[in-house]
Design a protein around this motif. Sequence first.
Motif: not given
Ligand code: FE
Length: 265
Positions: A134, A189, A192, A194
Motif C-alpha cells: 500500500y 488477506r 482486494h 477497498h
Molecule cells: Fe486492505
Amino acid sequence: MTDRPDARLTHIFDDMVASLRQFIRERRVTHEEYRRAVGFMCEVAERGEVPLLMDVFLEATVVDNADKAGTEMSVEGPYYLGAAPVLAAPYVLPQRSDEPGEILMLSGTVRSTDGVALGGAGVDVWQSDARGAYSHFNYPEPRYNLRGRLSTDDKGRFEVRTVIPSPYEIPKQGPTGALLNKMGRHAFRPAHIHTRLTAPGFETLTTQLYFAGDPWLDSDVVGAVKHSLVIAPVRHDDPADLRDRGFAQPYYSATYDFALRPMLR
Ligand code: FE
Ligand code: MBD
C-alpha cells in the motif's frame, strides 16, 4: 467534581472489563502472562500497529453488527488515507510509470436499495499494488498511488482503470505478524480493492471487492470476505480492442453494482 458520565461509554467499558476479568479467571492467566501482554501492547503502539492489530482481530465482527440491506459491508482496515486526489473522468487511479500488474477496468453502478440510480455518488477507491504493498504505509512515494476519488455519472455509473492487486501479507517483522506466527496462523488477506461510497441521504458504505479463485478467500486472516463481494474479471486480448484503448497488453474487466441504504430520519 466529575463530568456527567457518558452512559454508553460506562456501560461498554464496565461490560468489557467484566468479560476480561472473567476470561482471566477462567484461563488462570498468570502474572507473567499479564506483564507480557502489557509489553506486547506497548510494542504494538510503538510500532504504529494499533490499527492493524485491532482491524485484524476485531473489525470484521464490528462490521457484522451493522450489516443490513444493500451491498454487504466489509472492513475499512488500517490503510485508508482519506484525502486522496479527486480524479477527473475518464478515471485512472494514480499509478507509477512502471506500475506492475494486469490492467483492470472496474466499472459498475451505485443505486439505492430500491434500485434508483444515484448520480454524483462519491466512490473512494484504494488498494495495494500488484506486489501487495500500500502506498504511504509500505512505500512512501507517490503518496496517493492507487488511491483516488471519483463520482458516478448521471445514471449512477462509474468506470475506473486500475491494476489487479495481489494478496496482502501482514508484515512479519512487526508484533502483529509475530503474534500470528506464534499462533501458527498465516498472515494473508486475499487480494482486494477497498471502496467507500457516499451519497447525500444515504448511509456511507465501506466495503471491499475480492477476486474469484484467490487462494486466501476462505482463510482471510481478518475474516472479512463475503461471497457477495467476489468479482470475476474477464480477460480481453482482441488486438483491435487493445489498439483502440492504447493498451500494450491484455486487460481485464469486471463490474459491480452497489446498493446504498437510505438514511433513516
Ligand atoms: Fe486492505
Ligand atoms: C489490509 O489490507 C486490510 O484491508 C485489513 C482489513 C487489515 C490488514 C490489511
